[in-house]
Enzyme design. Structure first.
Site, PDB file in Angstrom:
ATOM      1  N   LEU A 652       3.216  -2.439   0.470  1.00  0.00           N
ATOM      2  CA  LEU A 652       3.208  -3.196   1.717  1.00  0.00           C
ATOM      3  C   LEU A 652       2.078  -4.211   1.782  1.00  0.00           C
ATOM      4  O   LEU A 652       2.201  -5.239   2.453  1.00  0.00           O
ATOM      5  CB  LEU A 652       3.105  -2.239   2.911  1.00  0.00           C
ATOM      6  CG  LEU A 652       4.190  -1.162   2.999  1.00  0.00           C
ATOM      7  CD1 LEU A 652       4.026  -0.349   4.270  1.00  0.00           C
ATOM      8  CD2 LEU A 652       5.587  -1.783   2.930  1.00  0.00           C
ATOM      9  N   GLN A 660      -7.099  -0.048  -4.205  1.00  0.00           N
ATOM     10  CA  GLN A 660      -7.105   1.406  -4.258  1.00  0.00           C
ATOM     11  C   GLN A 660      -6.914   1.915  -5.680  1.00  0.00           C
ATOM     12  O   GLN A 660      -7.586   2.853  -6.113  1.00  0.00           O
ATOM     13  CB  GLN A 660      -6.009   1.964  -3.347  1.00  0.00           C
ATOM     14  CG  GLN A 660      -6.333   1.893  -1.876  1.00  0.00           C
ATOM     15  CD  GLN A 660      -7.564   2.693  -1.553  1.00  0.00           C
ATOM     16  OE1 GLN A 660      -7.572   3.915  -1.602  1.00  0.00           O
ATOM     17  NE2 GLN A 660      -8.656   2.009  -1.219  1.00  0.00           N
ATOM     18  N   GLU A 727      -4.544   8.281  -4.104  1.00  0.00           N
ATOM     19  CA  GLU A 727      -4.865   9.314  -5.091  1.00  0.00           C
ATOM     20  C   GLU A 727      -4.374   9.005  -6.496  1.00  0.00           C
ATOM     21  O   GLU A 727      -5.048   9.295  -7.484  1.00  0.00           O
ATOM     22  CB  GLU A 727      -4.280  10.660  -4.647  1.00  0.00           C
ATOM     23  CG  GLU A 727      -5.288  11.625  -4.089  1.00  0.00           C
ATOM     24  CD  GLU A 727      -5.567  11.401  -2.612  1.00  0.00           C
ATOM     25  OE1 GLU A 727      -6.412  12.104  -2.047  1.00  0.00           O
ATOM     26  OE2 GLU A 727      -4.947  10.510  -2.011  1.00  0.00           O
TER      27      GLU A 727
END
Length: 781
Positions: A652, A660, A727
Site C-alpha cells: 500500500l 521496513q 517482521e
C-alpha cells in the site's frame, strides 16, 4: 512563566500542501518525517508540565535473594530530594496477578515493582528516588545502600537443558508444535543422506533510540494523563487502571510518537507502574526515564538451543524433519515462542517431529523481539537445509524447490496466497545466483574470500479487530482516528493514504489521529498486523462515508447521479462521479453544502472473517540472497550485497514498506554478526549493558540492499489485499549470511553471532566460543 512549562498537545502529522491525490502503492515520504527531524515530535520524556518531579530507578546488584536492610539517610539528605520509594513505604497497590496481566502477558505471575523484599533477577528495580531535578535524583540514587541475603541463582541455559519443561500455552499468538506426522526418527535412521546439527543463539536486547520513559501529568481533577513509550496505549491504560484501582475515565495514555520499540513496548514496562505510583504518592506530576543500562533490565529475545535433523533421498527428496528447541524463561512466567513450527510448514515432508521446551532461569521474563521465534527457528532450519544441499552436492535453491510445500502439511490447509516460487525466481535472477560456483573457497578477490548464500523466510500474516471513526468536514477536510501506534513504521502515512485514496481527496486534506487511549479501540502494534487490521477498519469507515455521500448526492435536485447504484460511482478529484464519466463530477464540498451538512461522520468495527480465514494458512514469504567477503586473517565478515524478494500481499505504501524490509535486513545482519548480550553466570548479570559493548551495525557495516516486492493480493488476510511487512524482513537473513560464510570459507558456523573468533576457529560445527555446549549424547536430551 517560562513557556516551557505550558502543556503542549502533540503535533498532528499531515502531508505538506501540494501533495495532491494518491493511489495505494505510491512511494511517498512519511508524513511525520518533518516533525521528527525538526524536533516538533515529542516523545514520552519530552512533554513539559509545571511542578514536575523526576524519578530515578535504583537497580538490584544481586540475581536472587531478599533485601534485608535499606539505608536511605545520605540519599534523603541531598537537596531537592522529596522521597525515596521502596517496598517498605510505597503506596498501596493491588497484589493479585490478574491485575498486572496485560493483553500480551504469558502464563504465570507478572513482575510487580516494589511489591516485596524479594529479588528475582539482577537489575530489578528496588527503589525510586524522587526529586525536584533529574540531577538531584540521579545523584541521590547513587547514595542508596541496600543489603541482601542471597540464595543460589541459575542463569546458564545450556548447563540446565536437562530440566527443560513443557510450556504453558496461555500466551496470545503462541501455537504449540503440532503432533508428529509419520515416523520422523525411523525415517531419519533409514535416510541415505542426513544432517544432524545443533544451534545456539545468545540473548539479544532491544535497543531502540528512545529509551523507555513515562511522564504522568496530574490534572486538577485527579485525572492522569500519561505519555508512555508503548506499542499500545489502551494496553497501558488497562494495566494502570487495574493495578491502582482507577476507573478508565481517570486515566489517559498517549503515545503519538514512539522512537522505535520492536517488541519492547508490547508489555507495559516497570517505569510506567513506578511513575504512576510516585504521582499518587506525592500528588504531583512525575517523570521516570530509564538509563541505557536499565534498558537491559527487562525482557529480551531469549537464549535458545536447537537441534535439527534432516534426512533425504539421494535426489534431495526430504524424508525426515526433526526440530527440537529449548529456550529460557523466567521462574515467574512461561514466555514461549513459535520456534519449531516453521519446520513443519516450509517444506513438504511426510515424517515430521517438532518439540519445544523451556528452562526457568533467574532472569526477567523474555519478550517478543522482531519476528519472535522465527528469527531463531527459521535460521536453524535454513542453515541445516544448506548443509543438506552440500551433502547432496545439490544447489541450495534447487533443494528448496524440490521440496516446495503447496499446502501446510501439519494443518492440511492451503495457503491464502503463496508467491514464494516467484520470490525465489526474481531474487535469484536479480542476484545472479546462476553464476555461483558451488565449491567452497572457490571465489576470492585480493585477501578476501567471497561467498554466496541464500535462505527462505516465512512469517504469519495476522489480522485482529479494530475500530475506526471518520469525520468529513464541510471544507473537505477528512479526519480519521483509531488508537493505533506508529513506532516509526509509517502508520500515520499509510492510514492517511488509505483514507485519501478511498475518498478521492488530496493527501494534505486528510489527517489520521492515533496514539491516544480515548480513541476507538485498536490492537497493540505487533506481529506486523496494523495495516491488515487498522487499515481495513479505515477502509471500512471510509466506505460508510462514501455511502452517505452517494445518498446525499443522488437526492439533490438535478443530480447527475440520480438513479445510480453505489457500485456505479467513484470518488476522485475531491468529488463523486459516475465511473469514467468526468462530466458527472460533483465536489464533495458542494454536495455537503447543498445538503446542509457541516459534517458527516461514521464509525466502523473491523472483525476478521474467522470462518473463512480458518480454512487457510496465512503467511508472508521471502527469499534472501547475500554475498559476504571474509578476511580469514582477521576473522572479519562484510555483507556486501543482499537481495530480498518479499511476497507480503498488496503493497500500500511502497516507500515505507521498503524501509521496513531494509530495516529488517540490517537487523538480520546484526543478528548474524554483531548482537549478543553476555551474562556473567557467577554474578547472574548481563555485563555488556551499553551501546559501546553491545554491538549493532553502523553505516560501514551495511552495503547494497535490494528489495523486490513480488506481486500478490490476498483478500483472505484483509479487505485491502495487504499483509504485514515488518517482521518478514529479518527472517532468513542471518541464515543466508551463515550459508554465505560457509561457501566462502568451508566452515559451518551454527551459533550467532558469528564473530571473528568463531570465523577463525579451526574445524566445523560449534565455534571456540561455544565450549559450554555439550554434545547431545552427553546431556541425555
Amino acid at each position: 512563566m517560562n513557556p516551557y512549562f505550558h502543556s503542549v498537545e502533540p503535533v498532528q502529522p499531515i502531508a505538506p500542501p501540494g501533495t495532491g491525490p494518491v493511489a495505494l502503492g505510491d512511494a511517498l515520504p512519511r508524513i511525520d518525517g518533518v516533525a521528527k527531524v525538526t524536533g516538533q515530535a515529542r516523545y514520552a520524556a519530552e512533554y513539559p508540565t509545571a511542578d514536575l518531579v523526576w524519578g530515578v530507578v535504583v537497580s538490584s546488584t544481586v540475581a536472587r535473594g531478599r533485601i534485608t536492610a535499606i539505608d536511605l539517610m545520605k540519599a534523603r539528605a541531598v537537596p531537592g530530594v522529596l522521597d525515596v520509594l521502596t517496598h517498605e513505604n510505597r503506596p498501596h497497590i493491588r497484589k493479585m496477578d490478574l491485575f498486572y496481566k496485560d493483553m500480551t502477558a504469558p502464563a504465570g505471575s507478572p513482575f510487580k515493582p516494589l511489591a516485596s523484599d524479594e529479588v528475582l533477577y539482577s537489575g530489578q528495580p528496588v527503589a525510586l528516588v524522587l526529586a525536584e531535578s533529574f540531577e538531584a535524583a540521579r545523584y541521590a540514587a547513587s547514595l542508596v545502600r541496600l543489603h541482601y541475603e542471597t540464595v543460589p541463582h541459575e542463569t546458564n541455559l545450556v548447563a540446565h537443558l536437562d530440566r527443560a519443561k513443557e510450556p504453558s500455552t496461555l500466551k496470545a499468538g503462541y501455537s504449540p508444535p503440532p503432533k508428529p506426522t509419520g515416523d520422523a526418527d525411523g525415517a531419519f535412521a533409514q535416510a541415505a543422506v542426513k544432517v544432524d546439527s545443533e544451534f545456539y543463539s545468545g540473548v539479544e536486547h532491544h535497543n531502540p533510540l528512545e529509551m523507555h520513559a513515562s511522564t504522568v501529568i496530574l490534572g486538577d481533577d485527579g485525572h492522569l494523563t500519561i505519555y508512555d513509550k508503548t506499542q499500545g496505549s489502551q494496553n497501558c491504560r488497562w494495566v494502570v487502571s487495574r493495578v491502582f484501582g482507577l476507573g478508565k475515565r481517570k486515566v489517559t495514555v498517549k503515545n503519538p510518537f514512539v522512537g522505535g520499540a520492536f517488541g519492547s513496548g508490547l508489555r507495559p514496562q516497570y517505569n510506567l507502574i513506578l511513575a504512576v505510583m510516585a504521582t499518587l504518592h506525592l500528588k504531583r506530576s512525575v517523570r521516570v526515564v530509564l538509563t541505557r543500562q536499565q534498558m537491559f533490565t527487562f525482557g529480551h529475545r531469549p537464549e535458545t538451543w536447537q537441534r535439527v535433523k534432516l534426512g533425504a533421498a539421494p535426489d534431495g527428496t526430504l524424508q525426515s524433519v526433526v526440530h527440537e528447541a529449548i529456550a529460557e524463561t523466567s521462574r515467574a512466567e512461561d514466555y514461549c515462542e513459535v520456534v519449531v513450527n516453521w519446520s513443519g510448514q516450509l517444506y513438504h515432508c511426510p515424517n515430521v517431529r517438532l518439540d519445544y521446551k523451556l528452562v526457568e532461569l533467574d532472569h526477567f521474563t523474555p519478550m517478543d523481539m522482531r519476528a519472535p521465534g522465527a528469527a531463531h527457528g527459521v535460521h536453524a532450519l535454513e542453515v541445516a537445509m544448506d548443509e543438506l544441499a552440500c551433502a547432496l552436492a545439490m544447489d541450495p535453491l534447487a533443494l528448496r524447490l524440490k521440496n516446495y510445500a503447496e499446502r501446510d502439511a501439519a494443518k492440511d490447509l492451503p495457503y491464502s496466497t503463496k508467491e514464494l516460487r516467484a520470490c525465489y525466481q526474481q531474487a535469484a535472477e536479480r542476484f545472479g545466483w546462476a553464476a555461483r560456483n558451488p565449491e567452497p573457497r572457490s571465489m576470492r578477490e585480493g585477501h578476501e574470500l567471497i561467498g554466496w548464500g541464500m535462505a527462505t523466510g516465512q512469517w504469519d500474516a495476522m489480522q485482529m479487530f479494530a475500530r475506526a471513526q471518520a469525520v468529513l468536514h464541510a471544507d473537505g477536510r477528512l479526519e480519521v482516528a483509531s488508537a493505533a501506534t506508529d513506532i516509526g513504521t509509517g502508520t500515520y502515512t499509510v492510514m492517511a493514504m488509505i483514507a485519501a485514496a478511498a475518498m478521492g481527496l488530496p493527501l494534505e486534506q486528510v489527517t489520521f489521529r492515533l496514539g491516544d487511549s480515548r480513541l476507538p479501540v485498536a490492537p497493540i502494534e505487533g506481529g506486523s498486523s496494523h495495516v491488515a487490521t487498522v487499515g481495513s477498519a479505515v477502509q471500512g469507515v471510509c466506505e460508510k462515508l462514501q455511502k452517505q455521500l452517494w445518498k446525499l448526492a443522488r437526492a439533490l435536485p438535478g443530480s447527475p447521479l440520480a438513479g445510480s447504484r453505489l457500485g456505479q460511482v467513484e470518488f476522485v478529484g475531491g468529488g463523486i462521479q459516475l465511473r469514467d464519466v468526468p462530466a458527472s463530477h460533483m465536489p464533495l464540498t458542494q454536495v455537503m453544502a447543498a445538503a446542509g451538512h457541516e459534517r458527516i461522520e461514521d464509525k466502523y468495527l473491523m472483525l476478521p472473517h474467522i470462518l473463512t480465514q480458518k480454512k487457510y494458512v496465512r503467511a508472508t514469504h521471502s527469499a534472501v540472497f547475500c554475498e559476504v567477503r571474509v578476511d580469514e586473517e582477521f576473522g572479519t565478515v562484510r555483507v556486501t550485497r543482499v537481495v530480498s524478494a518479499v511476497a507480503a500481499g498488496r503493497i500500500l505504501s511502497a516507500q515505507t514498506a521498503r524501509s521496513q524490509i531494509v530495516g529488517g535486513i540490517v537487523w538480520g545482519i546484526s543478528q548474524a554478526l554483531h548482537e549478543e548480550t553476555l551474562c556473567d553466570h557467577t554474578q547472574g548479570r548481563f555485563m555488556n549493558h551499553n551501546l559501546g559493548e553491545y554491538h549493532v551495525p553502523v553505516n560501514a557495516d551495511i552495503h547494497d540492499i535490494d528489495v523486490i516486492f513480488v506481486e500478490e493480493d490476498d483478500r483472505i488476510v484483509s479487505r485491502l489485499g495487504a499483509k504485514g511487512v515488518g517482521e518478514i524482513g529479518i527472517v532468513g537473513v542471518a541464515a543466508a549470511v551463515s550459508n554465505a560464510i560457509y561457501h566462502a570459507t568451508g566452515r559451518r558456523l551454527r551459533s550467532t553471532p558469528m564473530t571473528p573468533d568463531k570465523v577463525m576457529a579451526p574445524g566445523d560445527g560449534w565455534a571456540a566460543g561455544d565450549t559450554a555446549v555439550l554434545p547431545v549424547a552427553a546431556r541425555g536430551v
